[in-house]
Design an enzyme around this catalytic site. Structure first.
Site, PDB file in Angstrom:
ATOM      1  CE1 TYR A 129      34.473  73.653  23.653  1.00 10.78           C
ATOM      2  CE2 TYR A 129      34.416  74.134  26.027  1.00 10.78           C
ATOM      3  CZ  TYR A 129      34.919  73.616  24.998  1.00 10.78           C
ATOM      4  OH  TYR A 129      36.375  73.161  24.857  1.00 10.78           O
ATOM      5  CD  GLU A 130      28.352  77.693  18.287  1.00 12.39           C
ATOM      6  OE1 GLU A 130      28.487  78.743  18.371  1.00 12.39           O
ATOM      7  OE2 GLU A 130      28.302  76.505  17.423  1.00 12.39           O
ATOM      8  CB  SER A 131      26.591  73.337  23.265  1.00 11.65           C
ATOM      9  OG  SER A 131      27.695  73.224  24.126  1.00 11.65           O
ATOM     10  N   GLY A 132      26.230  76.232  25.315  1.00 11.36           N
ATOM     11  CA  GLY A 132      25.539  76.777  26.602  1.00 11.36           C
ATOM     12  C   GLY A 132      26.436  76.365  27.961  1.00 11.36           C
TER      13      GLY A 132
END
Lengths: 288, 268, 288, 268
Positions: free
Chosen positions: B70-73
């Site tokens: 996920y691009e949130s890390g």
């Protein structure tokens, strides 16, 4: 060394009309309380920077604080549009705002460059997109070893970065964990920084996955319990998804938005008083 | 997760479950991921919504499981319930590793470690380009959309892109008002000329069926239809002169196992 | 997904004559056991890369495995010279080696570029130093926004990176903590990677300050208890400072060095047998 | 930590302690850090050996304490004993934050957050340039030294550089065989022409005294001598035509408090 200040005093000291500000938080740890305080203090002509401007930036824009927005994704996650942002871009309400639009990868590279003392960052990005024609801060750069063409973006160095974190010690060392977003980079890239925290403790104890931002790179630490609401602080609170949904109705209409700001922001003195005003205190979970 | 109501023409029914068009898209996307995972190619960069649901469904249905980023890390997330936002704490708590957002884009996406990226948007054109920026002109927008987010670099870099979108005349357009994410650009060879490293949009999963790029022209062609959908429906709901593949076939009906796993996931 | 392999098999599979290898570790977690195995297998013409080539690179160089060394600081920390490295550079013994010399900042930027899929990294570095005249992989680059002159260095992308870590799970996910050095970047920059670990566990549990390298970016995980000795693995062992000191005498003299390699490396079959041979088993502390 | 034996001319004696020349250099460096810390300028980038000892001594003697950063990734280290190597576990265990080596050089050193960098080397020339690479020619070295490490960027970027080196004719040379770390280059204006952001070598602490750059010529001048040291000794032990400052003064004798704190640290 960071000073422990009241949020009111920290905002008054570091956020001026015309300041370039970054308030970061990637869904997690969004500094809502600080955004409210900026509106209360009536700041104007801010250049507001954020990868994911969401509700708090919608409030700042609708309240007329922002003259320029630099961003990569402006929506209400899981809900839909940011109506105040749209109204500003589509209809110049309450006034025209300038936008500088990037991708997440580009914004991240810009913060990293800013935190690293470099004037630009390099990435494989934007190629073939129409963003290149709209944003002057996207340029090509040639690799001096391979002659490949890559993309350069300028560093971001805000006048002030504001973030929310779980806690700080009395010396102002800040500790945050869970989704870290781009907050550390945004603080390190800034000329000054304000961190609101859930609690101030005698001594920071190790937490798995936590990072510490040392006091001497932070300007002010402010104790604002639940100050990320309706975003959350892992270990302290849950995301208030219903509040995000209710924002859609409030912000859709100029009048209801203005009334909301008048009653709940300008009509309150601080975050506790705001919380009582909108009735969210019951939603605050205690530190688990 | 809001489900659209089922329309007779695009739903099937197994057991006590009623299959919505969202279900159809999710299950078909999960199947693609299952096939890719079996080939050792299923590191997925997912956004919230249908892609996240599809990727998590694939984790429950297939072995080896796809790896979710996920691009949130979050790297290697294994959420037990469906995340409500890309920053849902559940994603971090169940990840192999949580890294900063800059790192997700540099060490992981840009470095070419992502096999599959999911994208959607307000407009998709016949060459697989996507608009998630603006309807109308950029300076005088009719509708201002959220913007690029992670999409441009996912589109450029992922091993392949899976697009999940409802097929309508308004959304499936001859040419996007704004090119936020590059598909095949103006057609054959354009990606190569720009030096893009990823494979581009290889499959578009819609409520009506599946479109795939013609290997020679790069134009999206209807190659699959869900049960009960007609070629006419596909053509009517597409804003360009849609070609229907000669050997078009019908997607497999959603199985009990699939729908039960999905319902379990949704109620967790 | 990483395979769990014997170190012998992993080295045989991934390290070939002529390979470009990086064995990183910043004082902590240096993969000594893997270095020994490379010598045992008689690899030749390696391009060996490391920020801080120390004892294990001294061994590789002296044993004739290395034809080129890329580095930024080559010494025996706290002790003095690397005699085999010096003998190679000063006297071409056992044969001539090519050197490519950088600074730490430059090497770090090169690994980061390699891990990021970029052909080069940018830094403020090397300016005014004589390194620029000796190293062709240092070039200037102009910021397209400010016209400032900065320094570019090419990405490092080793054929294989070898590191040591505290532990891995049975699926090959690797966990390390304490001083992290540049190991994660070195692994992510490489085409293949071998990780030796203190132990293999059923499930990785959270450790404060730990990072996890997912199995799917690692080629092989090898269980080699104490495999960093005389370096250490935080939580598992202490640095064996006396061994570092004793290396000075062993390596000072070609004959004593060759004898040491003959007896303790080529005369042993693996790291356990090496440990018995040099009598270090008593120094291994258990997992605390 | 090995201490060189005390020579009559360069040592003082307080209480039961005998002061070595290393002690003298350490204490004088700690004093400089104490003064800088009082001015709010004491974020130090330290290496192992005398600098680390001096910085830790300053932490024990002065309030506010200097902040110690080690290139191994430790920020705000407060070791209770002297670290044996830059990668000593004690440094990580007592740090506010441990970061990767790339980050130490990018976010911390390069970004200009370091007030004081410590350097040493095999040769120092009259303009404060340092050689830690090679004696003789690069291609045919007489003595191959360890190399640059973090020094070039510390020299370029730190707010100021403190050099700690023994003053000998062999080490204090007219011109370095190799310029590893840039001091004032060829003299006035050279740093500015190169756009270096740091202040350069502001003080050189030796076993004989202290040298400082002449503000006009940038040449290192002897400005302080330890008790019992003569100007002739300084000149004799310097490879360039050393200037002695007109108002040269003698460094303060090492106090009981200083030496006791140092001994305590060394025996911890």
């Amino acid at each position: 060394m960071a000073e422990i200040l009241e949020l009111k005093d920290a905002v008054a000291r570091y956020v001026k009309d015309g300041s370039t500000i970054a308030m970061e938080g990637f869904t997690h740890l969004i500094p809502h309380a600080a955004g409210h305080e900026i509106i209360r203090q009536g700041r104007r002509n801010l250049h507001a920077i954020r990868m994911t401007p969401d509700m708090v930036y919608d409030q700042l824009i609708g309240a007329g604080c922002v003259s320029k927005l630099t961003f990569s994704w402006g929506g209400n996650p899981g809900v839909g549009s940011l109506h105040r942002f749209r109204d500003a871009v589509e209809n110049n309400w309450p006034h025209q705002i300038e936008i500088e639009e990037h991708s997440h990868a580009g914004m991240a590279a810009r913060y990293v460059a800013g935190a690293s003392g470099l004037p630009f960052g390099v990435l494989r990005g934007y190629v073939g997109t129409d963003l290149v024609d709209q944003t002057s801060s996207i340029k090509t750069i040639i690799c001096p070893f391979t002659d490949e063409e890559l993309t350069a973006v300028p560093a971001i160095n805000p006048d002030v970065t504001i973030v929310h974190a779980q806690r700080a010690d009395r010396e102002g060392n800040v500790q945050l964990w869970g989704l870290l977003g781009v907050q550390r980079e945004a603080v390190l890239a800034a000329k000054a920084s304000i961190v609101t925290v859930e609690e101030i403790v005698e001594k920071l104890t190790p937490v798995s996955g936590a990072v510490v931002i040392p006091s001497w790179v932070v300007s002010a630490v402010c104790h604002v319990r639940n100050g990320a609401h309706p975003s959350y602080a892992s270990g302290y609170s849950e995301r208030d998804n219903s509040f995000y949904k209710s924002w859609d109705d409030i912000a859709k209409d100029r009048e209801s938005f203005e009334k909301w700001i008048e009653v709940h922001i300008n009509g309150t003195t601080d975050f506790d008083s705001f919380s009582r005003s909108v009735g969210i205190s019951a939603l605050v979970s205690t530190n688990g | 997760m809001a489900k659209t109501s089922t329309s007779a023409s695009t739903s099937a029914s197994t057991s006590a479950n009623t299959i919505s068009t969202d279900d159809l898209m999710i299950v078909n996307a999960a199947r693609v991921l299952g096939t890719l995972a079996a080939a050792g190619k299923a590191v997925c960069f997912v956004g919230i919504g249908l892609p996240s649901t599809a990727a998590n469904l694939a984790r429950h249905l297939y072995s080896p499981e796809p790896v979710l980023i996920y691009e949130s890390g979050c790297i290697g997330s294994k959420p037990t319930r469906l995340p409500l936002s890309i920053g849902d704490g559940e994603l971090a708590d169940t990840s192999d590793s949580v890294v900063s957002v800059p790192e997700i884009f540099s060490y992981w996406l840009q470095a070419g470690r992502i096999d599959v990226g999911f994208l959607g948007g307000a407009q998709l054109d016949k060459f697989g380009n996507i608009n998630s920026t603006v309807i109308g002109s950029y300076d005088k927008p009719k509708t201002r959309l959220p913007g690029a987010g992670g999409a441009p670099e996912i589109a450029a870099t992922a091993g392949q892109v899976i697009v999940i979108m409802r097929q309508t005349k308004r959304a499936f357009v001859d040419r996007c008002d704004f090119r936020t994410s590059f598909g095949f650009g103006d057609g054959p060879g354009h990606r190569e000329r720009l030096g893009l490293r990823g494979g581009g949009p290889k499959i578009v999963i819609t409520d009506l069926g599946v479109l795939e790029p013609d290997p020679e022209t790069c134009e999206l062609v209807q190659t699959q239809m869900h049960r009960g959908v007609t070629a006419e429906q596909c053509i009517e709901n597409t804003g360009w002169k849609l070609r229907i593949a000669k050997n078009i076939f019908t997607t497999e009906a959603v199985t009990d196992r699939e729908i039960n796993a999905l319902r379990e996931l949704q109620s967790a």
